[in-house]
Scaffold this motif. Structure first.
Motif, PDB file in Angstrom:
ATOM      1  N   PRO A 229       0.806  -1.222   0.000  1.00 11.63           N
ATOM      2  CA  PRO A 229       0.000   0.000   0.000  1.00 11.63           C
ATOM      3  C   PRO A 229       0.840   1.274   0.000  1.00 11.63           C
ATOM      4  N   GLY A 321      -8.135  -6.111  -2.266  1.00 17.33           N
ATOM      5  CA  GLY A 321      -7.736  -6.440  -0.903  1.00 17.33           C
ATOM      6  C   GLY A 321      -6.289  -6.871  -0.813  1.00 17.33           C
ATOM      7  N   ALA A 322      -5.980  -7.571   0.275  1.00 22.25           N
ATOM      8  CA  ALA A 322      -4.588  -7.880   0.593  1.00 22.25           C
ATOM      9  C   ALA A 322      -4.459  -9.310   1.109  1.00 22.25           C
ATOM     10  N   PRO A 379      -9.970  -7.184   3.249  1.00 20.65           N
ATOM     11  CA  PRO A 379     -10.128  -6.004   2.396  1.00 20.65           C
ATOM     12  C   PRO A 379      -8.927  -5.063   2.450  1.00 20.65           C
ATOM     13  N   ASP A 380      -8.144  -5.139   3.504  1.00 20.62           N
ATOM     14  CA  ASP A 380      -6.908  -4.348   3.558  1.00 20.62           C
ATOM     15  C   ASP A 380      -5.871  -5.145   4.356  1.00 20.62           C
ATOM     16  N   LEU A 381      -4.697  -4.552   4.450  1.00 19.12           N
ATOM     17  CA  LEU A 381      -3.586  -5.282   5.060  1.00 19.12           C
ATOM     18  C   LEU A 381      -3.840  -5.592   6.536  1.00 19.12           C
ATOM     19  N   ALA A 411       0.843  -2.022   7.497  1.00 15.43           N
ATOM     20  CA  ALA A 411      -0.580  -1.852   7.846  1.00 15.43           C
ATOM     21  C   ALA A 411      -0.798  -0.549   8.616  1.00 15.43           C
TER      22      ALA A 411
END
Ligand code: GLY
Length: 419
Positions: A229, A321-322, A379-381, A411
């Motif tokens: 990211p 996402g991740a 959905p994210d780290l 993150a």
């Protein structure tokens, strides 16, 4: 398509998992495999470094495609033997695999291609060592010129420790590569390469040191995440244009075109991206995270690369996402690992096996230093990281250890590229 995967790590387990989801795949085999790959693929015994044995297995089993995971068989020419038997093979032949098998060869290719990398010197004899070391400033980077499963590298502020590592390598008959230290966050960029054509996968980052906060000795890799990211959105394209493309073109120019997965390990330094190393195969553990996000069917991509038709493939598609992968290692790793302990919870979703085997009584037991990887997605780290550690919490192995900080800084937005 019948696909035979050579190898026995979590990387091969991740490759098999992705292949199993490709509707074009009709049968999977793995050799030699582990307790986890047995759930997805027929298991076969083979000495992975023996090209004739792998080619015979592939022919006897009726493989349409052989995928070679680790570097040792690739450097030994196993892909050449499989292709000579008339079977499509994903992975470079021995000549092109020298990009990983010999760091001095890789430096030569990079110099010819005009690609930025750390300044280096090769030392062949103890008599030349002190003069060579005197040309570098701390931190000293001392590498085995050949293959060392990620453990041949020492990065140290301590000149005596650098000298001791170099002497140990030279005493075992291995030339030593001394390099300037590259500051800045590291990136692993995997590219499908079919001659001069380079198709990048999602950039990832791995964690090579054994302990939290990048402490302790180097390992084969203790965790990874993708995507990045904190990186510029066009990072992969920039790296293909300035680094991987020119190297692929130079390999073509030398008459040893690369076919397979070319892995550029890079540092994003204040003076721009510079190459730390090239590898001739999927990286471990980054593959476990990267393939968890790949939506494009994998078998078609690998077969197209192996048959020189990658240009006909549509653009890659990725899940949003991740993904985060965390390695569980046996007590003692990266030194001599304790083996034979029961691993419980290892058959859950998201657990990819490496050093495991199934005992006669059916129990899964540890059989290597890096025992397994867990993969979390989200959905994210931060969510992917929480998922990975929750899954890891359900696996038990006496004496095992793992890092608790995989992807933590990223993150929290704490990774920056030097300006
Ligand atoms: N992740 C390091 C390697 O595969 O060599």
């Amino acid at each position: 398509m019948r696909v035979l995967v050579i190898g026995s790590g979590a990387r091969e387990h991740a490759i098999l998992l992705a292949l199993a989801q490709d509707p074009a795949v009709t049968a999977l085999a793995c050799a030699p495999g582990n307790a986890g790959t047995a759930a997805l693929a027929e298991q076969r015994g083979v000495e992975a470094r023996d090209g004739a044995a792998v080619a015979k297995l592939a022919a006897d089993w009726g493989a349409d495609l052989v995928v070679i995971g680790p570097e040792v068989p690739l450097v030994a020419g196993v892909a050449d033997a499989v292709r000579a038997a008339g079977i499509a093979c994903f992975g470079p032949g021995a000549e092109a695999a020298r990009i990983e098998g010999s760091k001095s060869f890789a430096k030569d290719v990079m110099a010819a291609a005009g690609v930025a990398t750390a300044a280096s010197l090769i030392v062949d004899t103890p008599a030349d060592l002190d003069i060579a070391l005197a040309r570098f400033a701390p931190p000293y980077v001392v590498k085995d010129d050949g293959l060392a499963a990620g453990k041949g590298v020492v990065v140290t502020e301590d000149l005596d420790a650098a000298r001791a590592h170099a002497c140990g390598l030279l005493d075992s008959g291995h030339p030593v590569l001394l390099e300037t230290y590259l500051d800045g966050p590291e990136v692993s960029l995997f590219c499908l390469v079919d001659g001069a054509l380079v198709v990048p996968l999602l950039p990832a980052q791995d964690f090579k040191r054994v302990g939290d906060g990048d402490s302790g000795p180097n390992t084969g890799g203790m965790g990874a995440y993708a995507p990045l990211p904190w990186a510029p959105a066009d990072l992969a394209e920039t790296l293909v244009e300035t680094i991987v493309g020119p190297v692929a073109a130079e390999m073509v120019r030398r008459g040893t075109p690369f076919s397979g997965l070319l892995y550029a390990g890079l540092a994003l330094t204040s003076s721009g991206p510079q190459v730390v190393e090239f590898n001739c195969r999927f990286g471990d553990p980054e593959t476990q995270a990267v393939l968890a996000l790949l939506r494009t069917p994998l078998a078609g991509l690998l077969h197209a690369t192996a048959t020189g038709t990658l240009a006909r493939q549509p653009p890659l598609e990725w899940e949003a996402g991740a993904a985060v992968t965390v390695v569980l290692a046996a007590e003692g790793y990266p030194g001599t690992p304790r083996l034979g302990d029961v691993v419980s919870g290892a058959e859950a979703e998201g657990v990819l096996h490496a050093g495991t085997r199934r005992r006669d009584d059916g129990a899964v037991v540890s059989a290597g230093g890096r025992v397994l990887s867990v993969v979390g997605t989200g959905p994210d780290l931060a969510a992917a990281r929480a998922d990975a550690y929750e899954r890891l919490g359900r696996v038990h192995l006496a004496g095992a250890h793992h890092r608790t900080d995989i992807a933590a800084k990223a993150a929290e937005g704490l990774v920056t590229v030097p300006g």
